[in-house]
Design a protein around this motif. Structure first.
Motif, PDB file in Angstrom:
ATOM      1  N   ASN A  15       0.840  -1.190   0.000  1.00  0.00           N
ATOM      2  CA  ASN A  15       0.000   0.000   0.000  1.00  0.00           C
ATOM      3  C   ASN A  15       0.878   1.244   0.000  1.00  0.00           C
ATOM      4  O   ASN A  15       2.105   1.157   0.177  1.00  0.00           O
ATOM      5  CB  ASN A  15      -0.963   0.007   1.193  1.00  0.00           C
ATOM      6  N   ILE A  16       0.242   2.399  -0.181  1.00  0.00           N
ATOM      7  CA  ILE A  16       0.988   3.649  -0.298  1.00  0.00           C
ATOM      8  C   ILE A  16       1.723   3.997   0.991  1.00  0.00           C
ATOM      9  O   ILE A  16       2.877   4.453   0.957  1.00  0.00           O
ATOM     10  CB  ILE A  16       0.047   4.782  -0.734  1.00  0.00           C
ATOM     11  N   ALA A  17       1.102   3.763   2.123  1.00  0.00           N
ATOM     12  CA  ALA A  17       1.766   4.056   3.394  1.00  0.00           C
ATOM     13  C   ALA A  17       3.047   3.247   3.527  1.00  0.00           C
ATOM     14  O   ALA A  17       4.082   3.753   3.999  1.00  0.00           O
ATOM     15  CB  ALA A  17       0.822   3.768   4.562  1.00  0.00           C
ATOM     16  N   GLN A  18       3.003   1.991   3.099  1.00  0.00           N
ATOM     17  CA  GLN A  18       4.179   1.134   3.170  1.00  0.00           C
ATOM     18  C   GLN A  18       5.280   1.617   2.225  1.00  0.00           C
ATOM     19  O   GLN A  18       6.470   1.559   2.557  1.00  0.00           O
ATOM     20  CB  GLN A  18       3.786  -0.302   2.823  1.00  0.00           C
ATOM     21  N   VAL A  19       4.886   2.130   1.047  1.00  0.00           N
ATOM     22  CA  VAL A  19       5.867   2.673   0.102  1.00  0.00           C
ATOM     23  C   VAL A  19       6.648   3.809   0.745  1.00  0.00           C
ATOM     24  O   VAL A  19       7.885   3.858   0.675  1.00  0.00           O
ATOM     25  CB  VAL A  19       5.184   3.184  -1.189  1.00  0.00           C
ATOM     26  N   PHE A  20       5.937   4.739   1.359  1.00  0.00           N
ATOM     27  CA  PHE A  20       6.622   5.875   1.974  1.00  0.00           C
ATOM     28  C   PHE A  20       7.553   5.404   3.089  1.00  0.00           C
ATOM     29  O   PHE A  20       8.682   5.875   3.201  1.00  0.00           O
ATOM     30  CB  PHE A  20       5.607   6.892   2.503  1.00  0.00           C
ATOM     31  N   LYS A  21       7.092   4.461   3.875  1.00  0.00           N
ATOM     32  CA  LYS A  21       7.901   3.976   4.990  1.00  0.00           C
ATOM     33  C   LYS A  21       9.169   3.281   4.505  1.00  0.00           C
ATOM     34  O   LYS A  21      10.254   3.444   5.090  1.00  0.00           O
ATOM     35  CB  LYS A  21       7.070   3.015   5.840  1.00  0.00           C
ATOM     36  N   LYS A  22       9.071   2.519   3.404  1.00  0.00           N
ATOM     37  CA  LYS A  22      10.196   1.722   2.923  1.00  0.00           C
ATOM     38  C   LYS A  22      11.099   2.459   1.931  1.00  0.00           C
ATOM     39  O   LYS A  22      12.301   2.211   1.874  1.00  0.00           O
ATOM     40  CB  LYS A  22       9.676   0.438   2.258  1.00  0.00           C
ATOM     41  N   PHE A  23      10.501   3.361   1.128  1.00  0.00           N
ATOM     42  CA  PHE A  23      11.250   3.917   0.006  1.00  0.00           C
ATOM     43  C   PHE A  23      11.330   5.446  -0.072  1.00  0.00           C
ATOM     44  O   PHE A  23      12.322   5.986  -0.536  1.00  0.00           O
ATOM     45  CB  PHE A  23      10.659   3.418  -1.323  1.00  0.00           C
ATOM     46  N   LEU A  24      10.270   6.156   0.320  1.00  0.00           N
ATOM     47  CA  LEU A  24      10.170   7.563  -0.022  1.00  0.00           C
ATOM     48  C   LEU A  24      10.286   8.535   1.147  1.00  0.00           C
ATOM     49  O   LEU A  24      10.361   9.745   0.934  1.00  0.00           O
ATOM     50  CB  LEU A  24       8.851   7.831  -0.761  1.00  0.00           C
ATOM     51  N   ALA A  25      10.292   8.030   2.362  1.00  0.00           N
ATOM     52  CA  ALA A  25      10.434   8.914   3.517  1.00  0.00           C
ATOM     53  C   ALA A  25      11.885   9.383   3.640  1.00  0.00           C
ATOM     54  O   ALA A  25      12.800   8.812   3.041  1.00  0.00           O
ATOM     55  CB  ALA A  25      10.002   8.193   4.787  1.00  0.00           C
ATOM     56  N   LYS A  26      12.092  10.425   4.407  1.00  0.00           N
ATOM     57  CA  LYS A  26      13.434  10.985   4.585  1.00  0.00           C
ATOM     58  C   LYS A  26      14.409   9.907   5.039  1.00  0.00           C
ATOM     59  O   LYS A  26      14.136   9.150   5.979  1.00  0.00           O
ATOM     60  CB  LYS A  26      13.388  12.121   5.611  1.00  0.00           C
ATOM     61  N   GLY A  27      15.528   9.817   4.341  1.00  0.00           N
ATOM     62  CA  GLY A  27      16.540   8.835   4.689  1.00  0.00           C
ATOM     63  C   GLY A  27      16.400   7.509   3.966  1.00  0.00           C
ATOM     64  O   GLY A  27      17.291   6.654   4.067  1.00  0.00           O
ATOM     65  N   LYS A  28      15.326   7.305   3.220  1.00  0.00           N
ATOM     66  CA  LYS A  28      15.105   6.056   2.503  1.00  0.00           C
ATOM     67  C   LYS A  28      15.653   6.143   1.074  1.00  0.00           C
ATOM     68  O   LYS A  28      16.005   7.219   0.583  1.00  0.00           O
ATOM     69  CB  LYS A  28      13.614   5.700   2.491  1.00  0.00           C
ATOM     70  N   THR A  29      15.682   5.009   0.400  1.00  0.00           N
ATOM     71  CA  THR A  29      16.329   4.883  -0.910  1.00  0.00           C
ATOM     72  C   THR A  29      15.877   5.916  -1.925  1.00  0.00           C
ATOM     73  O   THR A  29      16.692   6.539  -2.610  1.00  0.00           O
ATOM     74  CB  THR A  29      16.060   3.474  -1.486  1.00  0.00           C
ATOM     75  N   GLY A  30      14.569   6.106  -2.047  1.00  0.00           N
ATOM     76  CA  GLY A  30      14.048   6.978  -3.090  1.00  0.00           C
ATOM     77  C   GLY A  30      13.830   8.415  -2.674  1.00  0.00           C
ATOM     78  O   GLY A  30      13.285   9.210  -3.459  1.00  0.00           O
ATOM     79  N   TYR A  31      14.233   8.759  -1.452  1.00  0.00           N
ATOM     80  CA  TYR A  31      14.001  10.130  -0.988  1.00  0.00           C
ATOM     81  C   TYR A  31      15.032  11.085  -1.579  1.00  0.00           C
ATOM     82  O   TYR A  31      16.241  10.806  -1.571  1.00  0.00           O
ATOM     83  CB  TYR A  31      14.061  10.202   0.541  1.00  0.00           C
ATOM     84  N   VAL A  32      14.531  12.204  -2.082  1.00  0.00           N
ATOM     85  CA  VAL A  32      15.399  13.258  -2.593  1.00  0.00           C
ATOM     86  C   VAL A  32      15.028  14.553  -1.868  1.00  0.00           C
ATOM     87  O   VAL A  32      13.859  14.964  -1.900  1.00  0.00           O
ATOM     88  CB  VAL A  32      15.233  13.455  -4.113  1.00  0.00           C
ATOM     89  N   PRO A  33      15.967  15.205  -1.206  1.00  0.00           N
ATOM     90  CA  PRO A  33      15.646  16.449  -0.491  1.00  0.00           C
ATOM     91  C   PRO A  33      15.050  17.476  -1.442  1.00  0.00           C
ATOM     92  O   PRO A  33      15.538  17.655  -2.562  1.00  0.00           O
ATOM     93  CB  PRO A  33      17.003  16.913   0.043  1.00  0.00           C
ATOM     94  N   PRO A  34      13.974  18.142  -1.033  1.00  0.00           N
ATOM     95  CA  PRO A  34      13.338  19.138  -1.904  1.00  0.00           C
ATOM     96  C   PRO A  34      14.144  20.423  -1.988  1.00  0.00           C
ATOM     97  O   PRO A  34      14.921  20.741  -1.082  1.00  0.00           O
ATOM     98  CB  PRO A  34      11.987  19.380  -1.231  1.00  0.00           C
TER      99      PRO A  34
END
Length: 311
Positions: free
Chosen positions: A173-192
């Protein structure tokens, strides 16, 4: 936006919006369409707003005003009993925190607004492409292309990446995506790398609008830091803050109302609607506590009349 005309009161007879009297106008001043990360087209959004008994709706897509003309046209063609307020939600960076500033009653064609949103669009695309690159390194191929497809021509956001990752089975689910990949410090996170709060307020004011701090309770700020944000926003000439949303923690609405009074900010309300779901809906539970001045209090009376053409 400076007319002294007073419009309808906001005092709700009940927190349950199912019991509102016919004379009560529901204002929903924060919503999204497919022009950013909403699921509904502008045409579908205004129709749903009418179904939900909203009388005044602001469309506030992320760093985009592309959905406004289509929404206005749909209202006019279908003769919907709905007033459209031209809006936008501008992403800003303050003290290393991403803070969203809503503009209400803006002229989307004003050069200052056009320039700012063009710059924001460039920054958003660069960030999204880098996110796709980082996810590819994590063996998730095609994320940028997938997010671009899901955006359907609108601004690409992290939400589009999240939908794609769920689509390809990288998360449930989307919440899991953010937790695993897109939140700060995760693989897919890019500082704005967004504009400043001052730049957002300036463009909003130049384009004739009011600047509003969006969902102040959602930035994971301590009480001390939230007060610093509101003080800074006020010092820069900000006009209002969102006080009421359809989903809030207990006592949050009353606390935000107290902050609005403390910092002499007008009070706004909005669902932050993105898609039909059971917990967030257009117009639901949107009412302001006593003792605050609504952001629409001094709008020209004509702006609140559904019989006229959308503004």
């Amino acid at each position: 936006m400076t007319s002294p005309t007073t419009v309808l009161t906001t005092a709700a007879p009940s927190a349950d919006d199912q019991n509102l009297s016919p004379a009560f106008t529901i204002y929903d001043l924060h919503s999204h369409t497919t022009a950013s990360d909403g699921y509904l087209t502008p045409e579908a959004l205004v129709s749903r707003a009418v179904e939900m008994r909203v009388g005044v709706l602001a469309i506030t897509d992320h760093d985009s005003t592309e959905g406004l003309a289509r929404a206005a046209q749909a209202i006019a063609e279908k003769q919907l009993p709905l007033v459209l307020i031209n809006g936008v939600e501008i992403s800003t960076l303050w003290e290393n925190h991403e803070i969203h500033i809503v503009g209400l009653g803006i002229d989307p064609h004003h050069p200052a607004m056009v320039r700012l949103l063009s710059t924001q669009a460039d920054l958003r695309q660069q960030r999204a492409q880098e996110m796709g690159h980082r996810l590819a390194k994590a063996r998730i191929e095609g994320a940028w292309e997938g997010a671009l497809r899901l955006a359907q021509g609108g601004a690409v956001t992290r939400a589009h990446f999240a939908r794609y990752l769920v689509e390809v089975g990288a998360a449930d689910n989307i919440a899991q995506v953010f937790k695993k990949f897109l939140a700060k410090g995760k693989t897919g996170y890019v500082p704005p790398q967004w504009c400043t709060i001052e730049q957002a307020i300036d463009a909003i004011h130049q384009s004739g609008g009011q600047a509003v701090v969006a969902h102040p309770g959602r930035y994971d700020l301590s009480t001390k830091w939230l007060k610093r944000l509101l003080a800074y926003f006020t010092e820069q000439g900000g006009d209002a803050m969102e006080v009421a949303q359809c989903q809030q923690a207990p006592n949050e609405r009353a606390q935000l109302a107290a902050y609005a009074r403390d910092y002499q900010l007008l009070a706004s309300q909005g669902s932050d609607f993105h898609q039909p779901c059971s917990w967030i809906e257009l117009g639901r539970k949107l009412w302001l506590p006593a003792g605050v001045e609504p952001v629409w209090q001094h709008w020209p009376l004509a702006m609140t009349q559904p019989e006229i053409e959308p503004v």
